[in-house]
Design a protein around this motif. Structure first.
Motif, PDB file in Angstrom:
ATOM      1  N   VAL A   1      -1.270 -10.674  -6.986  1.00  0.00           N
ATOM      2  CA  VAL A   1      -1.219  -9.393  -6.273  1.00  0.00           C
ATOM      3  C   VAL A   1      -0.258  -8.445  -6.973  1.00  0.00           C
ATOM      4  O   VAL A   1      -0.555  -7.245  -7.165  1.00  0.00           O
ATOM      5  CB  VAL A   1      -0.807  -9.601  -4.801  1.00  0.00           C
ATOM      6  CG1 VAL A   1      -0.531  -8.254  -4.124  1.00  0.00           C
ATOM      7  CG2 VAL A   1      -1.880 -10.365  -4.045  1.00  0.00           C
TER       8      VAL A   1
ATOM      9  N   LEU B   1      -1.387  -2.114  -4.520  1.00  0.00           N
ATOM     10  CA  LEU B   1      -2.713  -1.920  -3.931  1.00  0.00           C
ATOM     11  C   LEU B   1      -3.035  -0.458  -3.656  1.00  0.00           C
ATOM     12  O   LEU B   1      -4.109  -0.154  -3.137  1.00  0.00           O
ATOM     13  CB  LEU B   1      -2.821  -2.719  -2.616  1.00  0.00           C
ATOM     14  CG  LEU B   1      -2.594  -4.234  -2.712  1.00  0.00           C
ATOM     15  CD1 LEU B   1      -2.857  -4.895  -1.373  1.00  0.00           C
ATOM     16  CD2 LEU B   1      -3.451  -4.868  -3.805  1.00  0.00           C
ATOM     17  N   THR B   2      -2.109   0.435  -3.998  1.00  0.00           N
ATOM     18  CA  THR B   2      -2.328   1.852  -3.674  1.00  0.00           C
ATOM     19  C   THR B   2      -3.557   2.425  -4.359  1.00  0.00           C
ATOM     20  O   THR B   2      -4.207   3.322  -3.816  1.00  0.00           O
ATOM     21  CB  THR B   2      -1.096   2.687  -4.062  1.00  0.00           C
ATOM     22  OG1 THR B   2      -0.780   2.457  -5.448  1.00  0.00           O
ATOM     23  CG2 THR B   2       0.110   2.320  -3.217  1.00  0.00           C
ATOM     24  N   ARG B   3      -3.882   1.927  -5.540  1.00  0.00           N
ATOM     25  CA  ARG B   3      -5.009   2.511  -6.284  1.00  0.00           C
ATOM     26  C   ARG B   3      -6.363   2.078  -5.726  1.00  0.00           C
ATOM     27  O   ARG B   3      -7.400   2.591  -6.158  1.00  0.00           O
ATOM     28  CB  ARG B   3      -4.911   2.135  -7.761  1.00  0.00           C
ATOM     29  CG  ARG B   3      -5.040   0.665  -8.073  1.00  0.00           C
ATOM     30  CD  ARG B   3      -4.636   0.394  -9.518  1.00  0.00           C
ATOM     31  NE  ARG B   3      -4.828  -0.991  -9.925  1.00  0.00           N
ATOM     32  CZ  ARG B   3      -5.941  -1.445 -10.498  1.00  0.00           C
ATOM     33  NH1 ARG B   3      -6.945  -0.615 -10.733  1.00  0.00           N
ATOM     34  NH2 ARG B   3      -6.055  -2.715 -10.845  1.00  0.00           N
ATOM     35  N   PHE B   4      -6.345   1.165  -4.765  1.00  0.00           N
ATOM     36  CA  PHE B   4      -7.603   0.693  -4.200  1.00  0.00           C
ATOM     37  C   PHE B   4      -7.982   1.405  -2.903  1.00  0.00           C
ATOM     38  O   PHE B   4      -9.066   1.148  -2.363  1.00  0.00           O
ATOM     39  CB  PHE B   4      -7.526  -0.816  -3.936  1.00  0.00           C
ATOM     40  CG  PHE B   4      -7.333  -1.637  -5.180  1.00  0.00           C
ATOM     41  CD1 PHE B   4      -8.375  -1.828  -6.076  1.00  0.00           C
ATOM     42  CD2 PHE B   4      -6.105  -2.214  -5.456  1.00  0.00           C
ATOM     43  CE1 PHE B   4      -8.192  -2.580  -7.229  1.00  0.00           C
ATOM     44  CE2 PHE B   4      -5.907  -2.972  -6.603  1.00  0.00           C
ATOM     45  CZ  PHE B   4      -6.954  -3.152  -7.494  1.00  0.00           C
ATOM     46  N   VAL B   5      -7.092   2.259  -2.388  1.00  0.00           N
ATOM     47  CA  VAL B   5      -7.369   2.942  -1.121  1.00  0.00           C
ATOM     48  C   VAL B   5      -7.144   4.439  -1.284  1.00  0.00           C
ATOM     49  O   VAL B   5      -6.574   4.897  -2.282  1.00  0.00           O
ATOM     50  CB  VAL B   5      -6.481   2.399   0.027  1.00  0.00           C
ATOM     51  CG1 VAL B   5      -6.769   0.920   0.278  1.00  0.00           C
ATOM     52  CG2 VAL B   5      -5.002   2.585  -0.296  1.00  0.00           C
ATOM     53  N   SER B   6      -7.563   5.197  -0.293  1.00  0.00           N
ATOM     54  CA  SER B   6      -7.424   6.649  -0.345  1.00  0.00           C
ATOM     55  C   SER B   6      -5.981   7.067  -0.129  1.00  0.00           C
ATOM     56  O   SER B   6      -5.155   6.300   0.395  1.00  0.00           O
ATOM     57  CB  SER B   6      -8.306   7.299   0.723  1.00  0.00           C
ATOM     58  OG  SER B   6      -7.826   6.979   2.018  1.00  0.00           O
TER      59      SER B   6
ATOM     60  N   TRP C   1      -4.797   6.645   3.477  1.00  0.00           N
ATOM     61  CA  TRP C   1      -4.340   5.309   3.878  1.00  0.00           C
ATOM     62  C   TRP C   1      -2.992   4.977   3.253  1.00  0.00           C
ATOM     63  O   TRP C   1      -2.165   4.304   3.871  1.00  0.00           O
ATOM     64  CB  TRP C   1      -5.396   4.270   3.489  1.00  0.00           C
ATOM     65  CG  TRP C   1      -6.496   4.187   4.491  1.00  0.00           C
ATOM     66  CD1 TRP C   1      -7.752   4.679   4.377  1.00  0.00           C
ATOM     67  CD2 TRP C   1      -6.406   3.591   5.783  1.00  0.00           C
ATOM     68  NE1 TRP C   1      -8.465   4.440   5.515  1.00  0.00           N
ATOM     69  CE2 TRP C   1      -7.677   3.770   6.395  1.00  0.00           C
ATOM     70  CE3 TRP C   1      -5.410   2.931   6.477  1.00  0.00           C
ATOM     71  CZ2 TRP C   1      -7.950   3.298   7.690  1.00  0.00           C
ATOM     72  CZ3 TRP C   1      -5.673   2.461   7.766  1.00  0.00           C
ATOM     73  CH2 TRP C   1      -6.930   2.645   8.359  1.00  0.00           C
TER      74      TRP C   1
ATOM     75  N   LEU D   1      -1.712  -6.715  -9.964  1.00  0.00           N
ATOM     76  CA  LEU D   1      -2.750  -5.700  -9.764  1.00  0.00           C
ATOM     77  C   LEU D   1      -2.204  -4.299 -10.020  1.00  0.00           C
ATOM     78  O   LEU D   1      -2.959  -3.377 -10.343  1.00  0.00           O
ATOM     79  CB  LEU D   1      -3.303  -5.786  -8.336  1.00  0.00           C
ATOM     80  CG  LEU D   1      -4.125  -7.030  -8.001  1.00  0.00           C
ATOM     81  CD1 LEU D   1      -4.523  -7.017  -6.533  1.00  0.00           C
ATOM     82  CD2 LEU D   1      -5.372  -7.113  -8.880  1.00  0.00           C
ATOM     83  N   GLY D   2      -0.880  -4.152  -9.854  1.00  0.00           N
ATOM     84  CA  GLY D   2      -0.287  -2.838 -10.072  1.00  0.00           C
ATOM     85  C   GLY D   2      -0.133  -2.470 -11.533  1.00  0.00           C
ATOM     86  O   GLY D   2       0.160  -1.323 -11.848  1.00  0.00           O
TER      87      GLY D   2
ATOM     88  N   LEU E   1       0.810  -1.223   0.000  1.00  0.00           N
ATOM     89  CA  LEU E   1       0.000   0.000   0.000  1.00  0.00           C
ATOM     90  C   LEU E   1       0.842   1.271   0.000  1.00  0.00           C
ATOM     91  O   LEU E   1       0.301   2.377   0.086  1.00  0.00           O
ATOM     92  CB  LEU E   1      -0.905   0.015   1.232  1.00  0.00           C
ATOM     93  CG  LEU E   1      -2.018  -1.042   1.277  1.00  0.00           C
ATOM     94  CD1 LEU E   1      -2.624  -1.118   2.669  1.00  0.00           C
ATOM     95  CD2 LEU E   1      -3.094  -0.726   0.247  1.00  0.00           C
TER      96      LEU E   1
END
Length: 223
Positions: free
Chosen positions: A217, A129-134, A137, A220-221, A118
């Motif tokens: 995983v 996973l950074t694009r899935f959270v604000s 976060w 996903l990036g 993240l």
């Protein structure tokens, strides 16, 4: 007093232990070097993700003494160990204090891997996973990963090494040798861990599934 040689650590657990140790050392080194070494830092992070996922599964279905149920300490076991009245069988695998150390290290490593996934250094590297959270976060995860988590990992590893040295030099008990060949000489008869060809094939299948998870995983990036 006569002793029996008993298989405590199955081969998958031993390989996990040494691969994780090497990977964590390499992760710390690449993080400190920075620059182009961060490419390898990310790759090693996915390796550790796969290894940790494997250990969580193997802690449920692996050899007897690799299962969490066999070494997660109860208050009674911990009290007896600290009082010096525990039976040898209660420490055939991890001692109660050793079990707490192992669980703490696994927990911190899981937190460090998740926070890495993240994190965003706002220069060249960001977790998948950074694009899935604000952004809030992402900032928290980046702070934990860089300023807290790595030092917790280093501290727990140092504590682990000090405990090994204490047992070797003071209590005259080696913890390294059983993690190399899997066996312990015990005066108390305890069940051995299963470590046959079938269990090793099962471990390989579990590891392959965990590696596929880490690969997914990582992908996903780039989606």
């Amino acid at each position: 007093m006569s002793t029996r040689t008993i298989r405590i650590w199955d081969l998958p657990t031993r390989l996990f232990h040494w691969l994780l140790a090497a990977s964590v050392v390499a992760l710390v080194v690449t993080a400190k070097v920075g620059g182009n070494a961060m490419v390898w830092h990310f790759r090693l992070g996915y390796v550790v993700l796969a290894l940790l996922a494997f250990r969580l599964v193997w802690g449920l279905v692996g050899g007897r003494w690799s299962r969490f149920a066999s070494f997660v300490p109860t208050p009674g076991r911990l009290r007896r160990y600290l009082q010096g009245t525990s039976a040898e069988a209660e420490s055939a695998g991890h001692s109660p204090l050793g079990a707490l150390s192992v669980l703490a290290l696994l927990g911190v490593l899981i937190a460090q891997v998740v926070s890495g996934l993240l994190s965003d250094d706002e220069i060249a590297f960001s977790g998948p996973l950074t694009r899935f959270v604000s952004g809030e976060w992402v900032g928290r995860a980046t702070w934990f990963h860089a300023d807290v988590g790595q030092y917790l990992v280093i501290g727990l590893v140092a504590l682990h090494l000090l405990a090994i040295a204490y047992y070797t030099l003071v209590r005259r008990k080696t913890l390294v040798r059983p993690m190399l060949h899997g066996d312990k000489d015990l005066s108390t008869g305890v069940p051995a861990s299963r470590d046959d060809a079938l269990s090793r094939v099962a471990a390989a299948l579990v590891l392959a599934a965990c590696a596929a998870l880490a690969w997914w995983v990582a992908g996903l990036g780039t989606v």
